[in-house]
Design an enzyme around this catalytic site. Structure first.
Site, PDB file in Angstrom:
ATOM      1  N   ASP A 212       0.830  -1.202   0.000  1.00 54.79           N
ATOM      2  CA  ASP A 212       0.000   0.000   0.000  1.00 54.79           C
ATOM      3  C   ASP A 212       0.868   1.258   0.000  1.00 54.79           C
ATOM      4  O   ASP A 212       1.498   1.580   1.006  1.00 54.79           O
ATOM      5  CB  ASP A 212      -0.904  -0.013   1.240  1.00 54.79           C
ATOM      6  CG  ASP A 212      -2.045   0.973   1.155  1.00 54.79           C
ATOM      7  OD1 ASP A 212      -1.790   2.135   0.828  1.00 54.79           O
ATOM      8  OD2 ASP A 212      -3.190   0.571   1.413  1.00 54.79           O
ATOM      9  N   HIS A 305      -7.913  -0.530  -9.402  1.00 52.67           N
ATOM     10  CA  HIS A 305      -7.539   0.551  -8.486  1.00 52.67           C
ATOM     11  C   HIS A 305      -6.302   1.301  -8.993  1.00 52.67           C
ATOM     12  O   HIS A 305      -6.248   2.536  -8.932  1.00 52.67           O
ATOM     13  CB  HIS A 305      -7.260  -0.028  -7.097  1.00 52.67           C
ATOM     14  CG  HIS A 305      -6.990   1.011  -6.057  1.00 52.67           C
ATOM     15  ND1 HIS A 305      -7.962   1.866  -5.589  1.00 52.67           N
ATOM     16  CD2 HIS A 305      -5.841   1.343  -5.406  1.00 52.67           C
ATOM     17  CE1 HIS A 305      -7.435   2.684  -4.683  1.00 52.67           C
ATOM     18  NE2 HIS A 305      -6.144   2.387  -4.564  1.00 52.67           N
TER      19      HIS A 305
END
Length: 397
Positions: A212, A305
């Site tokens: 992330d 994403h």
């Protein structure tokens, strides 16, 4: 009585500083990536506040406050003087004046204290005209399910450390200093892997197991400086400061469990094992959004994403500093977990909002994530010894 005496002491010592910070631009002192004065400490004083370009610590707590009715500029100046002195001491491993647990201050564990101002603070100070245009709640997004208990605020503290004891002590000291001026609106506690668990510079993983924050400007680089620090063109008092967007994003881990590995990778556009784009072999490889696979379909979906978060406009980028959260579940839930997503940028409307709008419109990942909190704060520049945080704003006439 000890608290009152401390305030008198700090007030008397700070009067001479006056508006000295007004003539000090962002270029007067070099930026900080992970500057340290001694092992285990991060310099508090400087052109920029610590806790932004600093390498993220293992634990960070965010506290938003509502100002008490009747709070005026003089009260805010007193609070900033107290917080500045306390933060400078605590981050260097020294106890604050009248510290009731001085033994807990000796191991700061890279403690940083960062202060942010919400719209309500500028109103209370009579300085609404000095607010940047972006200092307001984000526009509504279709995916939002915002809860008041995680949103907005007049004032913000971001306190980070590699040790939860150092963090807890610092928070208690700072909260005691604010109790005459403000009340806690919300508190969000976040964490990453413990320091030393992985090599320095390893991209964090969230609780869905994903790498992330791969695409992030490097602290201390010219790219970082241009994207993050305000130049002060709109509001001179913000030169050397930045903006913070904080979003609390609930992750539906229980539903995510039902998706197989190939499905998860299609949603993200990256391999879960190492974070590499589906068209690459390593985490930091540039994704090829035009590459086609069997059947002529693109390897990376335009609704993934990774694709929705990208823009052809290089200005639509920001520095992210996210943390996991994990609360006690209730009922039939197995987990109540998610991400405290924090973004720093010079201009929220030009950099953050367009990206968030694209994600809201058609990101496949929205099926498993729900934004439940949102707030925007102005982060004033750092200060030199003898000055206080926010002095360039609060000394305006």
């Amino acid at each position: 009585m000890a608290e009152l005496s401390r305030r008198r002491l700090l007030g008397a010592g700070a009067v001479a500083a006056g508006g000295a910070a007004l003539g000090w631009g962002a270029g007067a002192v070099t930026g900080r990536a992970a500057a340290t004065a001694a092992p285990g400490t991060v310099d508090f004083h400087g052109a920029h506040q610590a806790g932004i370009a600093t390498a993220p610590q293992a634990h960070t707590t965010f506290v938003a406050f509502d100002l008490r009715p009747g709070t005026d500029r003089a009260a805010l100046v007193r609070l900033m003087r107290v917080w500045t002195d306390d933060a400078a001491r605590l981050t260097s491993g020294r106890a604050v004046l009248a510290d009731t647990e001085p033994e807990l201050a000796t191991a700061p564990a890279r403690l940083t204290v960062t202060v942010g101002f919400g719209p309500g603070l500028l109103r209370a100070a009579g300085l609404e005209g000095s607010a940047p245009a972006w200092l307001k709640p984000l526009p509504p997004f279709a995916i939002d399910r915002l809860e008041e208990r995680w949103s907005d605020g007049d004032l913000l503290l971001q306190v980070g450390a590699d040790d939860p004891v150092a963090l807890a002590h610092a928070l208690r000291v700072l909260l005691k200093g604010a109790r005459a001026t403000a009340t806690v609106r919300w508190t969000q506690r976040g964490f990453r892997r413990a320091r030393g668990t992985e090599p320095e510079g390893t991209t964090m993983r969230n609780l869905m197991g994903q790498v992330d924050g791969t695409v992030n400007p490097a602290a201390g680089s010219a790219d970082f400086d241009a994207l993050v620090w305000c130049e002060g063109a709109e509001q001179p008092w913000l030169a050397g400061g930045t903006s913070m967007v904080i979003r609390r994003i609930r992750m539906d881990l229980d539903a995510w469990d039902e998706l197989d590995l190939p499905g998860r990778e299609i949603v993200m556009g990256r391999r879960l094992s190492d974070g590499a784009p589906l068209t690459g072999t390593a985490e930091h490889d540039e994704p090829d959004f035009a590459a086609a696979g069997p059947g002529g379909l693109t390897v990376i979906s335009e609704f993934s994403h990774i694709a929705r978060s990208r823009s052809a406009d290089p200005r639509q980028r920001f520095h992210r500093r996210a943390y996991n959260y994990d609360e006690a579940p209730s009922g039939a839930e197995i987990s109540d977990s998610g991400l405290i997503f924090v973004a720093y940028q010079a201009d929220v409307e030009a950099q953050f909002t367009p990206v968030q709008q694209r994600l809201s419109d058609s990101d496949m990942f929205n099926r498993w994530t729900i934004p439940i909190g949102s707030a925007v704060f102005a982060i004033p520049p750092g200060c030199r010894e003898g000055e206080y945080l926010g002095q360039a704003l609060l000394s305006l006439r």
